[in-house]
Design a protein around this motif. Structure first.
Motif, mmCIF file in Angstrom:
data_model
loop_
_atom_site.group_PDB
_atom_site.id
_atom_site.type_symbol
_atom_site.label_atom_id
_atom_site.label_comp_id
_atom_site.label_asym_id
_atom_site.label_seq_id
_atom_site.Cartn_x
_atom_site.Cartn_y
_atom_site.Cartn_z
ATOM 1 N N ASP A 189 -30.056 -2.073 -16.363
ATOM 2 C CA ASP A 189 -29.758 -1.914 -14.948
ATOM 3 C C ASP A 189 -28.575 -2.784 -14.544
ATOM 4 O OD1 ASP A 189 -30.528 -0.513 -12.598
ATOM 5 O OD2 ASP A 189 -31.243 -2.384 -11.747
ATOM 6 N N HIS A 190 -27.781 -2.256 -13.624
ATOM 7 C CA HIS A 190 -26.527 -2.909 -13.230
ATOM 8 C C HIS A 190 -26.719 -4.262 -12.577
ATOM 9 C CE1 HIS A 190 -27.469 -1.769 -9.102
ATOM 10 N NE2 HIS A 190 -27.613 -0.519 -9.481
ATOM 11 N N VAL A 191 -27.928 -4.569 -12.107
ATOM 12 C CA VAL A 191 -28.126 -5.817 -11.371
ATOM 13 C C VAL A 191 -27.944 -7.049 -12.252
ATOM 14 C CG1 VAL A 191 -29.681 -4.679 -9.745
ATOM 15 C CG2 VAL A 191 -30.632 -5.858 -11.738
ATOM 16 N N LEU A 192 -27.941 -6.875 -13.581
ATOM 17 C CA LEU A 192 -27.741 -8.034 -14.457
ATOM 18 C C LEU A 192 -26.394 -8.697 -14.189
ATOM 19 C CD1 LEU A 192 -28.848 -9.796 -16.735
ATOM 20 C CD2 LEU A 192 -27.721 -8.251 -18.361
ATOM 21 N N HIS A 193 -25.363 -7.902 -13.912
ATOM 22 C CA HIS A 193 -24.063 -8.495 -13.585
ATOM 23 C C HIS A 193 -24.170 -9.373 -12.335
ATOM 24 C CE1 HIS A 193 -22.002 -6.632 -16.770
ATOM 25 N NE2 HIS A 193 -21.708 -5.472 -16.215
ATOM 26 N N GLY A 194 -24.951 -8.927 -11.347
ATOM 27 C CA GLY A 194 -25.161 -9.743 -10.156
ATOM 28 C C GLY A 194 -25.926 -11.007 -10.457
ATOM 29 N N GLY A 195 -26.850 -10.930 -11.414
ATOM 30 C CA GLY A 195 -27.583 -12.127 -11.818
ATOM 31 C C GLY A 195 -26.685 -13.149 -12.488
ATOM 32 N N VAL A 225 -33.658 -9.489 -18.962
ATOM 33 C CA VAL A 225 -32.797 -8.302 -18.884
ATOM 34 C C VAL A 225 -33.559 -7.155 -18.217
ATOM 35 C CG1 VAL A 225 -31.558 -6.560 -20.221
ATOM 36 C CG2 VAL A 225 -31.454 -8.974 -20.891
ATOM 37 N N PRO A 226 -33.028 -6.585 -17.127
ATOM 38 C CA PRO A 226 -33.698 -5.473 -16.437
ATOM 39 C C PRO A 226 -33.286 -4.113 -17.020
ATOM 40 C CG PRO A 226 -31.827 -6.200 -15.147
ATOM 41 C CD PRO A 226 -31.834 -7.051 -16.394
ATOM 42 N N TRP A 227 -34.228 -3.360 -17.494
ATOM 43 C CA TRP A 227 -33.936 -2.061 -18.110
ATOM 44 C C TRP A 227 -33.961 -0.941 -17.079
ATOM 45 C CZ3 TRP A 227 -32.351 -1.515 -23.092
ATOM 46 C CH2 TRP A 227 -32.487 -2.645 -23.914
ATOM 47 N N ARG A 228 -33.258 0.133 -17.387
ATOM 48 C CA ARG A 228 -33.189 1.272 -16.467
ATOM 49 C C ARG A 228 -34.434 2.143 -16.514
ATOM 50 N NH1 ARG A 228 -28.506 2.361 -13.776
ATOM 51 N NH2 ARG A 228 -28.960 4.590 -13.651
ATOM 52 N N PHE A 246 -35.556 -9.239 -8.154
ATOM 53 C CA PHE A 246 -36.235 -9.856 -9.293
ATOM 54 C C PHE A 246 -35.235 -10.599 -10.184
ATOM 55 C CE2 PHE A 246 -39.712 -6.367 -9.161
ATOM 56 C CZ PHE A 246 -40.341 -7.023 -8.121
ATOM 57 N N THR A 247 -34.104 -9.965 -10.449
ATOM 58 C CA THR A 247 -33.092 -10.600 -11.291
ATOM 59 C C THR A 247 -32.524 -11.850 -10.629
ATOM 60 O OG1 THR A 247 -32.513 -8.516 -12.374
ATOM 61 C CG2 THR A 247 -30.849 -10.242 -12.394
ATOM 62 N N THR A 248 -32.321 -11.792 -9.323
ATOM 63 C CA THR A 248 -31.769 -12.940 -8.618
ATOM 64 C C THR A 248 -32.753 -14.101 -8.594
ATOM 65 O OG1 THR A 248 -30.540 -11.390 -7.222
ATOM 66 C CG2 THR A 248 -30.638 -13.666 -6.490
ATOM 67 N N GLU A 249 -34.025 -13.801 -8.416
ATOM 68 C CA GLU A 249 -35.043 -14.854 -8.468
ATOM 69 C C GLU A 249 -34.973 -15.591 -9.800
ATOM 70 O OE1 GLU A 249 -39.923 -15.299 -8.122
ATOM 71 O OE2 GLU A 249 -39.020 -13.406 -8.798
ATOM 72 N N MET A 250 -34.847 -14.830 -10.882
ATOM 73 C CA MET A 250 -34.796 -15.451 -12.202
ATOM 74 C C MET A 250 -33.467 -16.180 -12.433
ATOM 75 S SD MET A 250 -37.687 -15.099 -13.641
ATOM 76 C CE MET A 250 -38.308 -15.411 -11.987
#
Length: 539
Positions: A189-195, A225-228, A246-250
């Motif tokens: 998932d694209h949110v990893l870049h934001g994390g 790592v968040p999967w799609r 969730f990614t930001t919390e971590m």
């Protein structure tokens, strides 16, 4: 052109930490163009309006996360022997919709989830038009992460100028990562870049060392790592909307751990067992990409910054559908005498990856809000239903595109239970056809290439092709975009006082410590307390 290169031959995680630290040391007024500051504040206001609108509607997923956050509302703990290395007291921030102060990572969890819940805030497609051949990975991303900076400002007493600079930095790192490495191609998932951006920015705000920020990034990438998988299946659900949270919390947790001395794997972008090297092997031991970032300086131009290439959603719809939305509304607004009631069918030719995201078989019968706002057939059907209803009510649709867009703008109410079950909408969905046109693929991610053909009752066909719709960074009429963005915030919030509080962000850089605290506190006060909340999902 003013840019910094983080070369693939180097330890990019360590260099990213140094870049974040240096960026935060630059002058906002002297080194970052005014246009970049103003555009960032627009995205901030848009995100806040989306978040407060979602909290007001008390969606079930937000209710769960808010209750989780509030469970951490505790008195400050007594000092713990052996923890003298703590560089700060336990950082806390406020949960939107309450006056409760909780650990910062829990406030960030809920507040980022709120901003993202409606999926109506800004977006990026991972493309730099000045470097179309080597900065075009096409990774998606959204402006979900401003709550990290606001919570940091509250917890660590930052002024508005520092907060705005940190937001610009976050968008820069996240946007350039989206241009450089496609996560979706590997089902991540694209949110990893934001994390990753959160680790760098939050770490810099805490005055962490380069090594600590590098460790925070590697902890996130190695463990969280968040999967799609969150986007697979017949109907989308809460996981999709809360992925960034969730990614930001971590990411915040990773920074805290690294700041206390916890070390993660070194050199994560070149690490042979990390996702970057596993999915895109490099025989020379390098990272899969060079990373170019804006270099703030007196000679920097707006085009040097990633925020310039980000897009607004002017209503509630998946942004890949924006070309079709624009084309249909343009036909209704600009074709003399055209009535929505005369349309008997709509055929859409669209590019990939949009075809696979908003046109898959499950999207023809959405049963959840999250699936409906990612369904091109539903989105177009809903516009057609609203246009026909306006005609029956005697309301004229014979005006310009922007005026019609305002009148028919899709809002959260177009995706509630009543709308999802609406018979007329279901009937209109059956009149929509979508096909993939490979010839359009080459025009993405530079644009959102879409061709719409409407079949009329008298046998005629009308066609409109759109590449850069309203809200897209390449759309030439900025005034039209601003008008629609203001209308969107006003409509979504449906409360002048809340809108006024959100719009105070227009002078964010002027806020001193006390003013910044008041600004954040007023945002909390602008919606009902959780104890007075509506029934879940009510509107």
């Amino acid at each position: 052109m003013s840019r910094t290169l983080l070369a693939r031959e180097a330890n990019q995680a360590r260099l990213l930490a140094a870049y974040a630290q240096e960026f935060m040391g630059r002058s906002l007024a002297a080194d970052i163009p005014r246009a970049v500051q103003e555009r960032t504040k627009l995205f901030l206001m848009d995100s806040l309006a989306c978040g407060l609108s979602a909290v007001k509607r008390n969606y079930p997923s937000l209710q769960v996360l808010q209750e989780e956050a509030l469970a951490y509302t505790l008195a400050p703990p007594a000092p713990i022997p052996g923890y003298t290395k703590l560089p700060w007291s336990v950082p806390t921030a406020t949960v939107l919709g309450t006056t409760a102060v909780v650990p910062l990572e829990k406030a960030v969890l809920f507040n980022c989830a709120a901003v993202r819940e409606l999926d109506a805030n800004g977006t990026v497609f991972g493309f730099d038009p000045r470097h179309p051949t080597d900065r075009n990975a096409g990774e998606f991303g959204h402006n979900d992460f401003y709550p990290v900076v606001l919570a940091s400002a509250e917890a660590h007493q930052l002024d508005g100028e520092t907060a705005l600079k940190a937001m610009i930095l976050h968008d820069e790192i996240r946007g350039r990562l989206c241009e450089s490495f496609s996560l979706q191609s590997h089902r991540i998932d694209h949110v990893l870049h934001g994390g990753i951006a959160t680790c760098a920015v939050y770490g810099a705000l805490l005055d962490c060392t380069e090594k600590q920020i590098e460790s925070a990034i590697s902890l996130l990438v190695s463990h969280y790592v968040p999967w799609r998988s969150i986007r697979a299946g017949h109907q989308l659900n809460d996981s999709k909307g809360c992925s960034a949270a969730f990614t930001t919390e971590m990411a915040v947790q990773s920074v805290h751990r690294a700041a206390l001395g916890f070390e993660g794997p070194a050199d994560i972008f070149r690490n042979p067992a990390s996702l970057f090297r596993v999915f895109e092997p490099q025989s020379d031991g390098q990272s899969p990409f060079d990373l170019f970032l804006a270099d703030p300086s007196p000679t920097a131009t707006p085009e040097d910054f990633a925020i310039t290439n980000m897009h607004f959603k002017l209503g509630l719809y998946e942004h890949q559908s924006a070309g079709a939305v624009h084309a249909l509304l343009a036909l209704l607004a600009e074709e003399p005498g055209l009535q929505a009631s005369a349309i008997r069918g709509i055929t859409v030719a669209i590019y990939d990856p949009a075809y696979g995201i908003i046109c898959d078989p499950a999207k023809w019968a959405p049963t959840t809000r999250q699936s409906a706002d990612h369904s091109l057939p539903y989105i177009l059907a809903r516009l057609l239903v609203k246009a026909r209803a306006a005609e029956r009510a005697g309301q004229s649709t014979d005006h310009d595109l922007v005026g019609l867009w305002e009148d028919l703008m899709l809002t959260p109410e177009d995706y509630n239970a009543e709308a999802l079950e609406d018979y007329a909408t279901r009937e209109c969905i059956s009149q929509v056809r979508v096909e993939h046109d490979p010839a359009l693929d080459a025009h993405y991610p530079a644009g959102i290439p879409t061709r719409v053909i409407v079949d009329l009752a008298d046998g005629r066909q009308l066609t409109r092709t759109v590449h850069a719709p309203l809200g897209h960074a390449a759309y030439p009429d900025e005034a039209a975009c601003l008008r629609l963005l203001t209308h969107k915030m006003k409509t979504f919030l449906d409360d002048p006082d809340t809108l006024e509080r959100v719009q105070r962000a227009a002078r964010l850089e002027e806020l001193q410590l006390e003013d910044m605290h008041t600004f954040v506190a007023d945002l909390q006060a602008s919606i009902p307390d959780v104890n007075d909340a509506q029934e879940p999902g009510s509107v």
